[in-house]
Design a protein around this motif. Structure first.
Motif, PDB file in Angstrom:
ATOM      1  N   ALA A 137       0.612  -1.874   0.192  1.00 31.49           N
ATOM      2  CA  ALA A 137       0.093   0.315  -0.016  1.00 31.49           C
ATOM      3  C   ALA A 137       0.812   1.423   0.072  1.00 31.49           C
ATOM      4  N   ASP A 138       2.043   0.849   0.947  1.00 34.73           N
ATOM      5  CA  ASP A 138       2.729   1.981   0.856  1.00 34.73           C
ATOM      6  C   ASP A 138       3.938   2.254  -1.102  1.00 34.73           C
ATOM      7  N   ASN A 142       1.248   4.630  -3.123  1.00 31.64           N
ATOM      8  CA  ASN A 142       0.884   5.155  -3.522  1.00 31.64           C
ATOM      9  C   ASN A 142       2.273   6.334  -3.354  1.00 31.64           C
ATOM     10  N   HIS A 152       4.270   5.430  -5.951  1.00 28.50           N
ATOM     11  CA  HIS A 152       4.502   5.312  -7.822  1.00 28.50           C
ATOM     12  C   HIS A 152       3.947   6.647  -8.326  1.00 28.50           C
ATOM     13  N   TRP A 187       2.397   8.341 -10.337  1.00 29.11           N
ATOM     14  CA  TRP A 187       0.791   7.844 -10.892  1.00 29.11           C
ATOM     15  C   TRP A 187       0.909   8.686 -12.616  1.00 29.11           C
TER      16      TRP A 187
END
Length: 104
Positions: free
Chosen positions: A6-7, A10, A12, A14
């Motif tokens: 999950a971290d 975040n 990444h 985008w």
């Protein structure tokens, strides 16, 4: 591609992913335009070919019709000449019989 947590999601980039997506879509769009143009050219060729075939068939049908008309006209003329000939032959026989009747 490595497994992301999950971290990691975040963190990444985008925006970079979105840019890659748009660049890939642009390439596909360009390829699609090329295919559309090629298809249009092929359709134009097909239409010309189709019209040529139709014209040739119409020309051949017209020639057949003219030939048939000439045949019918020739047959009618031949029949008319035969009828006239038979009428002349019958008249000749009638005249010959009339001459024979006058002698008897």
């Amino acid at each position: 591609m490595e497994c992301l947590s999950a971290d990691g999601l975040n963190a990444h980039d985008w925006d970079e992913l979105e840019n890659k997506y748009y660049r890939a879509m642009e390439k596909h769009k360009e390829a699609e335009v090329v295919l559309q143009n090629h298809t249009s050219e092929l359709l134009e060729i097909f239409m010309v070919w189709s019209q040529t075939t139709i014209r040739r068939d119409e020309t051949r049908a017209l020639k057949r019709f003219k030939t048939q008309m000439q045949h019918v006209q020739h047959s009618e003329e031949s029949l008319k000449n035969k009828k006239k000939h038979y009428i002349d032959v019958v008249r000749a026989f009638e005249n010959a019989l009339a001459l024979l009747d006058d002698r008897v």
